[in-house]
Design a protein around this motif. Structure first.
Motif, PDB file in Angstrom:
ATOM      1  N   GLY A   1       0.788  -1.218   0.000  1.00 59.58           N
ATOM      2  CA  GLY A   1       0.000   0.000   0.000  1.00 59.58           C
ATOM      3  C   GLY A   1       0.817   1.262   0.000  1.00 59.58           C
ATOM      4  O   GLY A   1       0.301   2.342  -0.243  1.00 59.58           O
ATOM      5  N   SER A   2       2.130   1.167   0.269  1.00 63.87           N
ATOM      6  CA  SER A   2       2.959   2.361   0.258  1.00 63.87           C
ATOM      7  C   SER A   2       3.368   2.690  -1.165  1.00 63.87           C
ATOM      8  O   SER A   2       3.229   1.897  -2.084  1.00 63.87           O
ATOM      9  CB  SER A   2       4.201   2.153   1.140  1.00 63.87           C
ATOM     10  N   GLN A   3       3.884   3.906  -1.368  1.00 61.20           N
ATOM     11  CA  GLN A   3       4.325   4.330  -2.695  1.00 61.20           C
ATOM     12  C   GLN A   3       5.390   3.375  -3.219  1.00 61.20           C
ATOM     13  O   GLN A   3       6.233   2.890  -2.477  1.00 61.20           O
ATOM     14  CB  GLN A   3       4.888   5.751  -2.609  1.00 61.20           C
ATOM     15  N   SER A   4       5.364   3.104  -4.522  1.00 57.31           N
ATOM     16  CA  SER A   4       6.221   2.073  -5.107  1.00 57.31           C
ATOM     17  C   SER A   4       7.696   2.307  -4.829  1.00 57.31           C
ATOM     18  O   SER A   4       8.447   1.357  -4.569  1.00 57.31           O
ATOM     19  CB  SER A   4       5.976   1.973  -6.615  1.00 57.31           C
ATOM     20  N   THR A   5       8.156   3.569  -4.894  1.00 61.03           N
ATOM     21  CA  THR A   5       9.581   3.836  -4.702  1.00 61.03           C
ATOM     22  C   THR A   5      10.049   3.545  -3.282  1.00 61.03           C
ATOM     23  O   THR A   5      11.250   3.493  -3.026  1.00 61.03           O
ATOM     24  CB  THR A   5       9.912   5.302  -5.044  1.00 61.03           C
TER      25      THR A   5
ATOM     26  N   ARG B   1       9.090   0.715  -1.711  1.00 55.06           N
ATOM     27  CA  ARG B   1       8.896  -0.712  -1.499  1.00 55.06           C
ATOM     28  C   ARG B   1      10.201  -1.501  -1.504  1.00 55.06           C
ATOM     29  O   ARG B   1      10.217  -2.680  -1.157  1.00 55.06           O
ATOM     30  CB  ARG B   1       7.970  -1.275  -2.585  1.00 55.06           C
TER      31      ARG B   1
ATOM     32  N   GLU C   1       9.670   2.522 -13.399  1.00 52.19           N
ATOM     33  CA  GLU C   1       9.128   3.434 -12.397  1.00 52.19           C
ATOM     34  C   GLU C   1       9.919   4.736 -12.299  1.00 52.19           C
ATOM     35  O   GLU C   1       9.347   5.804 -12.100  1.00 52.19           O
ATOM     36  CB  GLU C   1       9.118   2.744 -11.032  1.00 52.19           C
TER      37      GLU C   1
ATOM     38  N   SER D   1       0.353   0.438 -14.033  1.00 49.81           N
ATOM     39  CA  SER D   1       1.285   1.258 -13.261  1.00 49.81           C
ATOM     40  C   SER D   1       1.997   0.397 -12.230  1.00 49.81           C
ATOM     41  O   SER D   1       1.578  -0.735 -11.932  1.00 49.81           O
ATOM     42  CB  SER D   1       0.534   2.384 -12.544  1.00 49.81           C
TER      43      SER D   1
ATOM     44  N   GLU E   1       2.209   0.969  -8.987  1.00 47.79           N
ATOM     45  CA  GLU E   1       1.357   0.803  -7.810  1.00 47.79           C
ATOM     46  C   GLU E   1       0.317  -0.281  -8.034  1.00 47.79           C
ATOM     47  O   GLU E   1       0.063  -1.126  -7.166  1.00 47.79           O
ATOM     48  CB  GLU E   1       0.677   2.123  -7.450  1.00 47.79           C
ATOM     49  N   ASP E   2      -0.302  -0.277  -9.233  1.00 53.00           N
ATOM     50  CA  ASP E   2      -1.325  -1.290  -9.520  1.00 53.00           C
ATOM     51  C   ASP E   2      -0.708  -2.684  -9.586  1.00 53.00           C
ATOM     52  O   ASP E   2      -1.284  -3.659  -9.102  1.00 53.00           O
ATOM     53  CB  ASP E   2      -2.024  -0.971 -10.845  1.00 53.00           C
TER      54      ASP E   2
ATOM     55  N   ALA F   1       0.117  -3.882  -6.143  1.00 54.89           N
ATOM     56  CA  ALA F   1      -1.106  -4.079  -5.348  1.00 54.89           C
ATOM     57  C   ALA F   1      -1.946  -5.228  -5.878  1.00 54.89           C
ATOM     58  O   ALA F   1      -3.038  -5.488  -5.363  1.00 54.89           O
ATOM     59  CB  ALA F   1      -1.925  -2.792  -5.342  1.00 54.89           C
TER      60      ALA F   1
END
Length: 621
Positions: free
Chosen positions: A474-478, A480, A512, A542, A544-545, A548
């Motif tokens: 759930g956090s921003q991709s960068t 992770r 990204e 994306s 994030e998608d 997730a």
């Protein structure tokens, strides 16, 4: 009558290639150097020479004395064509001083220095400068001390067996064994072996500094060196960590001008050669036990500045545009088992054997380094490389079985240079940070990655690191990636690989972060069914998608769109300029580079010719 220092200085600046040609000698170009036809083992470059068969070299005055049989005054006269300028003490070395005869080979000397762990390439550098050789009679190592214009004034003989050591008769100890550069710092040691050991411990940019052996703990050599080099700004006293070395510090300090900063570096063992021999047992880079400021700067120095008008502008080269640049760091992140390593194998095959990678421009295969800590080379890595059809002769691995590799290890840069590698894959990066590095602490990881980025830029090699993701869903991709966000910040390109939730055999590469070009399209590949690895094409999703568990959908590659655009322009037998096609492509968000790749992929179907300043293309009949 004798020659002035200025005359001798000019003699030692004579270009040897021009000197030989002026005397009717034949020289031939060999890389950046020249070879003398009469002595094919001798190379010259500017005012320096080196005779490889005897591991000796030096400057023009010595050259003329050696090969033309001249005395010192005769050599100076032949080089500058002038008579001595004044009465006074001769500038030549003492009449009693003679260098011991050189042995043709240096096997005994090299064997001894290997026992002391001195790197062979470092010894060769000193041999080329004429600072080290083996004497012919006793097979001692001879350490030569020269003055600032390269004239030998001192020599110390060290036995290759036993404890024999002696200064050569007539040696001037004020010109002791030293390495000279234009740098403004001077490192001072008790003995030549300690001097060379220190360089071996701290090899980066060592040729930008000056190093001096005292031949004990007396100050005469230091006084002599500083009398010639008044521009030195910082002196590092690196005497042994014992009573004699400690007691000498204050005496040496008195010989150093007040304008110079003085720092004491105390080795973590008795002396620097002991540190070198114990290097593998010591924490990374922890070779100095204490650093003591003995005298601060006499005045505040100006902050070093870079004027942008003087910076040379360069173009970024690409291994795989816009995903992986040469000369920079790239990270590929994802959860375990989602295809990161399988993709790395495809990248290896593309680089070593011209295998297909979407939108990659063709180039000549090259060597690469594949460093892994998670998979066995024989049972996993090699079978996967074979399946990807990589050229195994071009895939190399640094053997770190006895000494585990870290990202800060100089072996990475050395291996790149020695093997002309243009790609390094590190899988996973977390395994190569080092046991004492906390990857969550920015102050510990940033210097490591800054150094690795410098290696990539200096060698123009693409360094690709594979990393795992944390569990912060759930956090921003960068955010992770495992470890400090500084790891992500320092790389120029960041790629994610993940599974599509509705089709676990479909994996997607998402671009990204891209600091050097617009982000590339997301690309999908299939993995996990009976057909093995295969490319699917562009994919609309994306980062994030994807992380997730989103679905996304297949779309067209830009290159596929470019092919359709070209086909549309050339339909009905039309002949069209490339400039017109490029203009329309840019309006549709397709780059000229992609149009060029599309044209290349259409191969023999297209004919072309130049008309004026532009090229025109059409379909062949």
């Amino acid at each position: 009558m004798s020659y002035t220092q200025e005359q001798i200085d000019r003699a030692n600046q004579v270009d040897l290639e021009q000197f030989l040609r002026s005397h009717g000698e034949q020289v031939t170009k060999s890389g950046n150097e020249y070879r003398w036809k009469r002595h094919d083992s001798l190379t010259i470059q500017g005012n320096k020479w080196f005779r490889h068969s005897q591991s000796k070299g030096g400057y023009p005055v010595e050259f003329v004395m050696e090969f033309f049989g001249k005395t010192f005054p005769e050599a100076v006269s032949l080089l500058i064509g002038e008579a001595p300028a004044h009465n006074g003490a001769a500038a030549a070395p003492s009449a009693d001083f003679r260098l011991p005869p050189r042995n043709r080979y240096a096997a005994a000397a090299m064997a001894y220095l290997r026992q002391r762990n001195i790197p062979e390439e470092l010894v060769q550098e000193f041999c080329k400068e004429g600072l080290i050789y083996e004497d012919a009679r006793h097979h001692n190592i001879v350490f030569v001390g020269k003055d600032e214009i390269g004239i030998p004034r001192y020599a110390h003989c060290k036995g290759t067996e036993g404890s024999f050591r002696m200064d050569v008769q007539g040696s001037d100890k004020s010109h002791n064994f030293a390495y000279r550069s234009d740098g403004k710092s001077l490192f001072v040691f008790e003995a030549p072996i300690d001097l060379m050991s220190f360089i071996a411990l701290y090899p980066n940019d060592w040729k930008m500094r000056n190093y001096l052996s005292l031949g004990g703990v007396g100050a005469k050599a230091l006084e002599g060196f500083l009398s010639e080099r008044k521009d030195i700004e910082t002196v590092y006293i690196c005497t042994d960590s014992d009573k004699a070395g400690n007691d000498a510090v204050n005496r040496l300090l008195e010989s150093i001008p007040e304008s110079m900063t003085v720092i004491r570096l105390i080795p973590c063992e008795k002396d620097w050669n002991e540190v070198l021999k114990q290097k593998d047992k010591l924490p990374d880079g922890k070779y100095i036990s204490r650093r003591i400021m003995l005298r601060g700067e006499s005045e505040k120095k100006a902050v070093p500045m870079i004027r942008m008008s003087e910076v040379q502008q360069t173009e970024v080269e690409w291994l795989w545009y816009p995903y992986i640049p040469f000369g920079k760091l790239t990270i590929i992140q994802g959860n375990p088992g989602e295809g990161k390593t399988f993709f790395a194998m495809q990248l290896a095959a593309a680089c070593t054997n011209r295998k297909f990678l979407p939108q990659m421009e063709p180039f000549e295969p090259f060597n690469m380094i594949f460093q892994t800590a998670e998979d066995g080379l024989g049972d996993t890595v090699k079978p996967r490389l074979l399946s990807a059809e990589a050229d195994l002769e071009r895939v190399l691995v640094i053997d770190d079985a006895d000494n585990p590799l870290t990202l800060a290890d100089e072996r990475i840069e050395n291996a790149i240079r020695e093997n002309n590698a243009r790609l390094v894959i590190i899988d996973p990066l977390q395994a190569f940070l080092g046991a004492n590095v906390d990857m969550n602490r920015a102050n510990e990881v940033r210097p490591i990655f800054r150094r690795l980025a410098d290696v990539a830029q200096a060698t123009n090699c693409a360094i690709v690191m594979i990393g795992h993701l944390n569990k912060a869903a759930g956090s921003q991709s960068t955010y992770r990636g495992l470890g400090s966000i500084d790891i992500t910040a320092v790389v120029r390109s960041l790629l994610f690989i993940g599974k599509v939730r509705t089709d676990p055999t479909t994996r997607v590469i998402v671009h990204e972060k891209s600091s050097l070009a617009p982000p590339g399209q997301s690309l999908a590949f299939s993995l996990g069914d009976e057909k093995g690895f295969r490319w699917i094409g562009a994919y609309d999703i994306s980062a994030e998608d994807l992380l997730a568990g989103g679905e996304g959908s297949k779309t067209e590659l830009k290159q596929e769109q470019a092919v359709k655009l070209i086909e549309q322009f050339l339909s009905e037998g039309r002949k069209v300029s490339i400039a017109e096609i490029n203009k329309e492509a840019v309006e549709r968000g397709i780059s000229e580079r992609t149009v060029r790749l599309a044209r290349n992929s259409m191969g023999d179907k297209i004919a072309s010719e130049r008309q004026g300043k532009d090229w025109w293309i059409w379909f062949k009949q």
